[in-house]
Enzyme design. Structure first.
Site, PDB file in Angstrom:
ATOM      1  N   LYS A  86      25.508 -30.768  19.920  1.00  0.00           N
ATOM      2  CA  LYS A  86      24.313 -30.270  20.623  1.00  0.00           C
ATOM      3  C   LYS A  86      23.113 -30.198  19.683  1.00  0.00           C
ATOM      4  CE  LYS A  86      23.186 -26.462  20.105  1.00  0.00           C
ATOM      5  NZ  LYS A  86      23.812 -25.257  20.599  1.00  0.00           N
ATOM      6  N   GLU A 111       5.926 -15.633   6.909  1.00  0.00           N
ATOM      7  CA  GLU A 111       5.157 -14.531   6.320  1.00  0.00           C
ATOM      8  C   GLU A 111       4.766 -13.502   7.389  1.00  0.00           C
ATOM      9  OE1 GLU A 111       1.089 -15.302   4.896  1.00  0.00           O
ATOM     10  OE2 GLU A 111       1.186 -17.243   5.901  1.00  0.00           O
ATOM     11  N   HIS A 156       2.594 -17.473   1.419  1.00  0.00           N
ATOM     12  CA  HIS A 156       1.552 -18.086   2.220  1.00  0.00           C
ATOM     13  C   HIS A 156       1.376 -19.567   1.896  1.00  0.00           C
ATOM     14  CE1 HIS A 156      -2.061 -17.994   4.633  1.00  0.00           C
ATOM     15  NE2 HIS A 156      -2.735 -18.582   3.655  1.00  0.00           N
ATOM     16  N   TYR A 199      22.527 -19.869  27.470  1.00  0.00           N
ATOM     17  CA  TYR A 199      22.393 -20.691  26.266  1.00  0.00           C
ATOM     18  C   TYR A 199      22.376 -22.183  26.599  1.00  0.00           C
ATOM     19  CZ  TYR A 199      23.721 -16.832  23.079  1.00  0.00           C
ATOM     20  OH  TYR A 199      23.771 -15.683  22.350  1.00  0.00           O
ATOM     21  N   GLU A 245      19.271 -24.886  26.349  1.00  0.00           N
ATOM     22  CA  GLU A 245      19.338 -25.890  25.283  1.00  0.00           C
ATOM     23  C   GLU A 245      19.305 -27.305  25.872  1.00  0.00           C
ATOM     24  OE1 GLU A 245      22.776 -24.623  23.007  1.00  0.00           O
ATOM     25  OE2 GLU A 245      21.571 -23.176  21.874  1.00  0.00           O
ATOM     26  N   CYS A 291      28.367 -26.740  19.573  1.00  0.00           N
ATOM     27  CA  CYS A 291      27.252 -26.469  18.644  1.00  0.00           C
ATOM     28  C   CYS A 291      26.793 -27.684  17.846  1.00  0.00           C
ATOM     29  CB  CYS A 291      27.637 -25.401  17.626  1.00  0.00           C
ATOM     30  SG  CYS A 291      28.854 -24.217  18.149  1.00  0.00           S
ATOM     31  N   CYS A 348      33.198 -26.186  19.121  1.00  0.00           N
ATOM     32  CA  CYS A 348      31.975 -26.207  18.313  1.00  0.00           C
ATOM     33  C   CYS A 348      31.745 -27.577  17.694  1.00  0.00           C
ATOM     34  CB  CYS A 348      32.051 -25.131  17.236  1.00  0.00           C
ATOM     35  SG  CYS A 348      30.660 -25.198  16.097  1.00  0.00           S
TER      36      CYS A 348
HETATM   37  P1  NDP Z   1      25.808 -17.881  29.329  1.00  0.00           P
HETATM   38  O1  NDP Z   1      26.693 -16.701  29.457  1.00  0.00           O
HETATM   39  O2  NDP Z   1      24.826 -17.945  28.239  1.00  0.00           O
HETATM   40  O3  NDP Z   1      24.999 -18.067  30.685  1.00  0.00           O
HETATM   41  C1  NDP Z   1      25.670 -18.224  31.879  1.00  0.00           C
HETATM   42  C2  NDP Z   1      24.643 -18.365  32.983  1.00  0.00           C
HETATM   43  O4  NDP Z   1      25.312 -18.690  34.187  1.00  0.00           O
HETATM   44  C3  NDP Z   1      23.867 -17.087  33.228  1.00  0.00           C
HETATM   45  O5  NDP Z   1      22.548 -17.420  33.548  1.00  0.00           O
HETATM   46  C4  NDP Z   1      24.603 -16.477  34.420  1.00  0.00           C
HETATM   47  O6  NDP Z   1      23.755 -15.745  35.255  1.00  0.00           O
HETATM   48  C5  NDP Z   1      25.066 -17.710  35.168  1.00  0.00           C
HETATM   49  N1  NDP Z   1      26.302 -17.460  35.895  1.00  0.00           N
HETATM   50  C6  NDP Z   1      27.398 -16.814  35.460  1.00  0.00           C
HETATM   51  N2  NDP Z   1      28.347 -16.772  36.387  1.00  0.00           N
HETATM   52  C7  NDP Z   1      27.839 -17.414  37.462  1.00  0.00           C
HETATM   53  C8  NDP Z   1      28.336 -17.690  38.770  1.00  0.00           C
HETATM   54  N3  NDP Z   1      29.527 -17.257  39.164  1.00  0.00           N
HETATM   55  N4  NDP Z   1      27.533 -18.373  39.620  1.00  0.00           N
HETATM   56  C9  NDP Z   1      26.302 -18.778  39.226  1.00  0.00           C
HETATM   57  N5  NDP Z   1      25.781 -18.534  38.027  1.00  0.00           N
HETATM   58  C10 NDP Z   1      26.550 -17.858  37.145  1.00  0.00           C
HETATM   59  O7  NDP Z   1      26.802 -19.133  29.332  1.00  0.00           O
HETATM   60  P2  NDP Z   1      26.664 -20.646  28.879  1.00  0.00           P
HETATM   61  O8  NDP Z   1      27.545 -21.401  29.790  1.00  0.00           O
HETATM   62  O9  NDP Z   1      25.249 -21.047  28.723  1.00  0.00           O
HETATM   63  O10 NDP Z   1      27.323 -20.609  27.434  1.00  0.00           O
HETATM   64  C11 NDP Z   1      28.633 -20.064  27.269  1.00  0.00           C
HETATM   65  C12 NDP Z   1      28.756 -19.311  25.979  1.00  0.00           C
HETATM   66  O11 NDP Z   1      28.834 -20.222  24.920  1.00  0.00           O
HETATM   67  C13 NDP Z   1      27.564 -18.416  25.652  1.00  0.00           C
HETATM   68  O12 NDP Z   1      27.683 -17.151  26.220  1.00  0.00           O
HETATM   69  C14 NDP Z   1      27.598 -18.375  24.161  1.00  0.00           C
HETATM   70  O13 NDP Z   1      28.457 -17.340  23.761  1.00  0.00           O
HETATM   71  C15 NDP Z   1      28.186 -19.714  23.770  1.00  0.00           C
HETATM   72  N6  NDP Z   1      27.112 -20.628  23.352  1.00  0.00           N
HETATM   73  C16 NDP Z   1      26.378 -20.315  22.264  1.00  0.00           C
HETATM   74  C17 NDP Z   1      25.366 -21.139  21.834  1.00  0.00           C
HETATM   75  C18 NDP Z   1      24.560 -20.766  20.649  1.00  0.00           C
HETATM   76  O14 NDP Z   1      24.990 -19.899  19.886  1.00  0.00           O
HETATM   77  N7  NDP Z   1      23.370 -21.346  20.418  1.00  0.00           N
HETATM   78  C19 NDP Z   1      25.051 -22.394  22.517  1.00  0.00           C
HETATM   79  C20 NDP Z   1      25.874 -22.613  23.679  1.00  0.00           C
HETATM   80  C21 NDP Z   1      26.858 -21.759  24.071  1.00  0.00           C
HETATM   81  P3  NDP Z   1      23.353 -14.218  34.934  1.00  0.00           P
HETATM   82  O15 NDP Z   1      22.225 -14.279  33.989  1.00  0.00           O
HETATM   83  O16 NDP Z   1      22.993 -13.668  36.262  1.00  0.00           O
HETATM   84  O17 NDP Z   1      24.595 -13.588  34.380  1.00  0.00           O
END
Ligand code: NDP
Length: 452
Positions: free
Chosen positions: A55, A446, A441, A182, A186, A52, A47
């Site tokens: 970022k 609101e 307001h 995510y 982002e 976080c 983080c």
């Molecule tokens: P996410 O789980 O958000 O998204 C992963 C993406 O990758 C999804 O679209 C998924 O597709 C795809 N995916 C997963 N496995 C494969 C694969 N084998 N081949 C191809 N595509 C795949 O993960 P992130 O990497 O974006 O972030 C990791 C974690 O970190 C998040 O889950 C979150 O918990 C945390 N995070 C939180 C943030 C915040 O709070 N603002 C910011 C950044 C990270 P599908 O939709 O089909 O599953």
């Protein structure tokens, strides 16, 4: 805490000094435990060092692109606009250094011994450090977090992950981001605002699975308007470097695409390998997650685990709560566990979205009657700015009692607004309670008390 058990070198040895590990270590020490923590990278964890925090700073930096553009519509004469990535990158990395120092100081102030090296469990209550030194501890806490998952495909090593994105030497002209979650959304917002041509490719046909459909759809529409391209139902066939140095990406269902940078944002895997857990009776679960009970204890009674390595909810504030609850339970004589209900979350996309509780779909499956209220509006600032971006707030309520089951928002400052509203949702308030509150307001917030 009971009197120190001098049979061991330490009462607690924590492996991993990220959000969960640091909180657990310093609270355990404050309860009187003799604590050591090992960190092979940098104190602060994902983080603070490569997640976080940096970022969010890049999100702020990138947003000036729109703000400077809009300023002219508000009467300002804005001179020549130039963006210096190195200046932003280095300012962010300098602040990461500052925070890293503060985290170390917090541990030291609490008399926690820091080992800047990898640690593994090599026997009952025994930890061996990379230097070869062996120490013992009554309790071992594994708080090693998670790492980016990169799908297997020829040329995958030519891509980067979010870890490297913070250290780039320039904003790539063309960025292909794999994943629709995510990190993908982002960084798409950041790179797009900083002038890159961004394409998101995802294996499925949606972005941000798990969020309310109306919000996901709104973000997709706004992202398209901003010039971000999307390729759905696409999987990598391979990545190769062409003679000119660009990356040529071939994928299923779509034409090949040339990019200067491929960023994998395809989820994160628990960092549980090579720690010696199995030999001590801890069998790893799905995706390598460490299974724990509600007090974060593993199958082996002296080994505990908190944070992303347990793959419960991969969010910093959750890891911190797990670390706190662990320390209070084991060293503070106050058994406590984390309540995972109604955890607010946000995506710092452009614009951001934020959510707490059930989506409309989840609520309809769980409850017979559900009432949905919405406000679909153009923020005042966007009107003069000539920015055709509408915000959407959505409230999902139990049709009988009116209790709010979920609240979902996309628009400027949505995460800031939702944090306060999440208190009301967590407290079980109703739509009528919101209606009874006079609007403040003129604000965007609101709309929360004016929904129809
Ligand atoms: P996410 O789980 O958000 O998204 C992963 C993406 O990758 C999804 O679209 C998924 O597709 C795809 N995916 C997963 N496995 C494969 C694969 N084998 N081949 C191809 N595509 C795949 O993960 P992130 O990497 O974006 O972030 C990791 C974690 O970190 C998040 O889950 C979150 O918990 C945390 N995070 C939180 C943030 C915040 O709070 N603002 C910011 C950044 C990270 P599908 O939709 O089909 O599953």
């Amino acid at each position: 805490m009971a009197a120190a058990d001098t049979q061991y070198d330490y009462d607690l040895f924590t492996i991993g000094a990220g959000s969960g590990g640091v909180r657990a270590s310093r609270v355990a020490a404050a309860h009187g435990a003799r604590v050591a923590v090992a960190e092979e990278h940098r104190v602060g964890g994902t983080c603070v060092i490569r997640g976080c925090v940096p970022k969010k700073m890049l999100v702020y930096g990138a947003h000036f692109a729109e703000d400077l553009h809009d300023a002219a519509r508000f009467g300002w004469t804005v001179g020549e606009r130039r963006f210096d990535w190195i200046a932003l990158r280095d300012a962010v990395l300098a602040d990461v250094d500052r925070l890293n120092g503060l985290y170390r100081q917090t541990l030291e102030n609490n008399k926690v011994t820091i080992f800047d090296e990898r640690a593994t469990i090599t026997g009952p209550h025994e930890i061996t450090l990379a230097s070869g030194r062996t120490v013992t501890a009554r309790i071992v806490l594994v708080a090693t977090g998670a790492r980016p998952f990169v799908p297997d495909c020829p040329g995958a090593e030519l891509g980067i992950t979010s870890n490297e994105a913070f250290h780039l030497d320039a904003v790539p002209e063309r960025v292909l981001i794999a994943g629709g979650g995510y990190i993908a959304n982002e960084f798409a917002g950041i790179f797009n605002a900083l002038g890159a041509k961004v394409t998101i490719m995802n294996r499925g046909e949606t972005i941000l699975r798990g969020y309310d459909e109306a919000l996901r759809d709104r973000l997709l529409q706004i992202s398209l308007l901003k010039g971000i391209d999307f390729r759905f139902n696409a999987s990598f066939r391979g990545i190769a470097r062409s003679d000119g140095g660009a990356l040529r990406v071939s994928m299923t269902g779509h034409d090949d695409l040339e990019a200067d940078c491929v960023l994998f944002a395809t989820g994160r895997l628990p960092n549980s390998g090579g720690l010696g857990l199995e030999a001590q009776g801890v069998t790893l679960g799905e995706r390598g997650a460490i299974p724990v009970d509600r007090f974060s204890r593993t199958a082996t009674d002296w080994i505990y685990a908190v944070g992303d390595v347990t793959d419960r909810v991969q969010l910093t504030p959750v890891a911190i709560r797990e670390g706190q609850a662990f320390a209070d339970t084991v060293f503070g004589d106050q058994p406590s566990s984390v309540d995972y209900d109604c955890i607010p979350s946000a995506v710092f996309s452009h614009p951001p979205l934020a959510s707490v509780g059930m989506t409309e779909g989840e609520a309809r499956n769980a409850y017979g009657g559900v009432k949905v209220y919405q406000s679909d509006f153009r923020p005042m600032k966007n009107v003069i700015a000539g920015r055709n971006e509408r915000s959407l707030y959505k409230m999902v309520c139990d049709g009988t009692s009116g209790r709010i089951l979920g609240l979902h928002m996309i628009g400027p400052d949505a995460p800031e607004i939702l944090q306060a509203a999440a208190v009301a949702v967590k407290a079980g308030l109703t739509k009528a309670d919101f209606d009874a509150t006079v609007a403040l307001h003129p604000t965007m917030a609101e709309e929360l008390v004016l929904m129809r």
